[in-house]
Enzyme design. Structure first.
Site, PDB file in Angstrom:
ATOM      1  N   HIS A 189       0.828  -1.214   0.000  1.00 52.74           N
ATOM      2  CA  HIS A 189       0.000   0.000   0.000  1.00 52.74           C
ATOM      3  C   HIS A 189       0.862   1.263   0.000  1.00 52.74           C
ATOM      4  CE1 HIS A 189      -3.819   1.975   1.938  1.00 52.74           C
ATOM      5  NE2 HIS A 189      -3.250   2.755   1.022  1.00 52.74           N
TER       6      HIS A 189
ATOM      7  N   HIS B 224       1.449   5.218  -2.249  1.00 58.40           N
ATOM      8  CA  HIS B 224       0.958   6.220  -3.199  1.00 58.40           C
ATOM      9  C   HIS B 224       2.174   6.931  -3.787  1.00 58.40           C
ATOM     10  CE1 HIS B 224      -3.233   5.998  -1.603  1.00 58.40           C
ATOM     11  NE2 HIS B 224      -2.584   5.660  -0.500  1.00 58.40           N
TER      12      HIS B 224
ATOM     13  N   ARG C 146       1.898   8.977  -6.632  1.00 54.74           N
ATOM     14  CA  ARG C 146       1.445  10.291  -7.129  1.00 54.74           C
ATOM     15  C   ARG C 146       1.611  10.529  -8.626  1.00 54.74           C
ATOM     16  NH1 ARG C 146      -1.650  10.655  -2.863  1.00 54.74           N
ATOM     17  NH2 ARG C 146      -0.607  11.234  -0.931  1.00 54.74           N
TER      18      ARG C 146
ATOM     19  N   ASN D  22      -5.011   6.288  -7.198  1.00 52.09           N
ATOM     20  CA  ASN D  22      -5.588   7.639  -7.134  1.00 52.09           C
ATOM     21  C   ASN D  22      -4.606   8.680  -7.672  1.00 52.09           C
ATOM     22  OD1 ASN D  22      -3.992   7.164  -4.846  1.00 52.09           O
ATOM     23  ND2 ASN D  22      -5.144   8.580  -3.562  1.00 52.09           N
TER      24      ASN D  22
ATOM     25  N   HIS E  66      -5.211  -0.372   5.935  1.00 60.32           N
ATOM     26  CA  HIS E  66      -4.932   0.534   7.067  1.00 60.32           C
ATOM     27  C   HIS E  66      -5.948   0.471   8.213  1.00 60.32           C
ATOM     28  CE1 HIS E  66      -7.764   2.912   4.761  1.00 60.32           C
ATOM     29  NE2 HIS E  66      -6.856   3.421   3.932  1.00 60.32           N
TER      30      HIS E  66
ATOM     31  N   ASN F 262      -5.501   9.342   7.123  1.00 64.82           N
ATOM     32  CA  ASN F 262      -6.841   8.777   7.055  1.00 64.82           C
ATOM     33  C   ASN F 262      -6.741   7.262   6.947  1.00 64.82           C
ATOM     34  OD1 ASN F 262      -9.598   8.629   6.890  1.00 64.82           O
ATOM     35  ND2 ASN F 262      -9.742   9.290   4.763  1.00 64.82           N
TER      36      ASN F 262
ATOM     37  N   ASP G 216       1.176   2.666   3.851  1.00 62.49           N
ATOM     38  CA  ASP G 216       0.283   3.711   3.332  1.00 62.49           C
ATOM     39  C   ASP G 216       1.089   4.981   3.062  1.00 62.49           C
ATOM     40  OD1 ASP G 216      -1.945   5.038   2.438  1.00 62.49           O
ATOM     41  OD2 ASP G 216      -2.923   5.224   4.379  1.00 62.49           O
TER      42      ASP G 216
ATOM     43  N   HIS H 117       3.126  14.271   0.366  1.00 61.39           N
ATOM     44  CA  HIS H 117       2.582  15.538  -0.133  1.00 61.39           C
ATOM     45  C   HIS H 117       3.711  16.555  -0.192  1.00 61.39           C
ATOM     46  CE1 HIS H 117      -1.634  14.336  -0.007  1.00 61.39           C
ATOM     47  NE2 HIS H 117      -1.386  13.753   1.153  1.00 61.39           N
TER      48      HIS H 117
ATOM     49  N   GLY I 119      -2.089  12.055   5.020  1.00 58.14           N
ATOM     50  CA  GLY I 119      -1.026  11.200   4.507  1.00 58.14           C
ATOM     51  C   GLY I 119       0.328  11.477   5.116  1.00 58.14           C
TER      52      GLY I 119
END
Length: 325
Positions: free
Chosen positions: A13, A15, A17, A47, A158, A203, A230, A234, A249
């Site tokens: 898991h 991200h 981007r 996402n 998560h 989250n 997770d 950012h 995040g």
């Protein structure tokens, strides 16, 4: 010194981007962070912009990650653009390289959509927000499909709450082959650690002390199968905004092993970060890493390979350092 050779880790898991939000992270910087943390494989959530719900975007991600020492396994969306009720073409995307499917970033709230997704018998990584309530009805749908003769595959992302873990533990006790993960921040911090900025904002949000203790217990007794990070970077300026204006995040790839090892010891950590995710995903781990298990380091986000240098672990002293050949 206590130098050991360990199987590399798998993160189910993350991200990364890209495409669309390269100022937060790129596939290259994300994979570099994963490699630094001891990972040989990561599952990148869909996402992005455009959403990874089509073969063109999937191929772009695979091409961008080609040749890296850490392998990227794309996770494609369950529904078109994440925010519709139209299911993606599971078979075509799996054939093109999708390892699993998830609407991570937006929970699936339509019961019939969730039923039809699970009915495809592909691995669904379920992103929960109203965590316990959503887990309960999704388990009920899973159980219904099993009774109907299907072989659904469901993995909860998560997990952070005691009440959710109670529901999952009860489902497993009934023989349901559901798996789930938690993340190091959920066994390390509680909402008491949250500051006025977004450094500790994620989250699901951090819970109470009884939630943290329940996560630890569930990791020890096997209710939770996997530690994932997770990893959700950012822009540095975004994460230091006031809490209500900052995005959810945190980064986690470069600290995950040390935090898990300190809490659970070596064999349990290898089960949670290597053996169990490999079984769930059907991945064979061939790579090994050398770690000095006794060597300590102080976390400084400025030294991260990730583009996001803001971390809730700033200035913590951790143990377990990867030794590069």
């Amino acid at each position: 010194m206590n130098i050991v050779e360990l199987p590399a880790f798998i993160d189910m898991h993350v991200h990364f981007r890209e495409p669309g939000y390269e100022y937060k992270e790129t596939i290259e910087t994300g994979l570099n962070a994963a490699l630094k943390g001891g990972f040989c494989a990561v599952c990148a959530m869909p996402n992005t912009n455009p959403v990874c719900d089509n073969i063109e975007t999937l191929n772009y991600i695979l091409e961008k990650s080609k040749g890296h020492k850490c392998k990227l396994y794309p996770v494609c969306a369950v529904t078109k653009n994440l925010n519709t009720n139209e299911l993606v073409d599971f078979a075509a995307l799996e054939k093109a390289g999708a390892v699993a499917f998830s609407n991570d970033g937006l929970p699936i709230l339509n019961h019939s959509v969730f039923y039809n997704a699970l009915k495809n018998e592909k691995l669904i990584l379920s992103h929960l927000e109203d965590e316990t309530r959503e887990a309960i009805w999704q388990i009920q749908i899973f159980e219904e499909l099993v009774r109907e003769g299907f072989s659904p595959r469901l993995h909860f992302c998560h997990i952070s709450k005691k009440s959710t873990l109670e529901a999952i533990k009860a489902a497993k006790a009934r023989g349901l082959k559901i798996t789930c993960e938690s993340a190091p921040h959920y066994f390390t911090f509680t909402r008491q650690n949250v500051t006025d900025t977004g450094v500790f904002k994620m989250n699901p949000p951090l819970g109470e002390e009884y939630d943290r203790l329940a996560v630890i217990e569930a990791l020890n007794d096997g209710t939770i199968d996997v530690i994932s990070t997770d990893h959700a970077p950012h822009g540095n300026d975004e994460k230091t905004l006031p809490y209500d204006k900052s995005p959810n995040g945190i980064t986690g790839l470069e600290t995950s092993f040390s935090l898990t090892y300190a809490q659970f010891g070596l064999q349990k950590t290898l089960d949670l970060m290597s053996n169990n995710p490999a079984k769930i995903l059907g991945i064979e781990i061939k790579q090994k890493n050398k770690f000095d298990l006794d060597k300590t380091y102080t976390v400084h986000g400025a030294e991260f390979a990730s583009k996001c240098k803001v971390t809730p672990y700033e200035n913590m002293t951790l143990k377990g350092v990867k030794i590069d050949d």
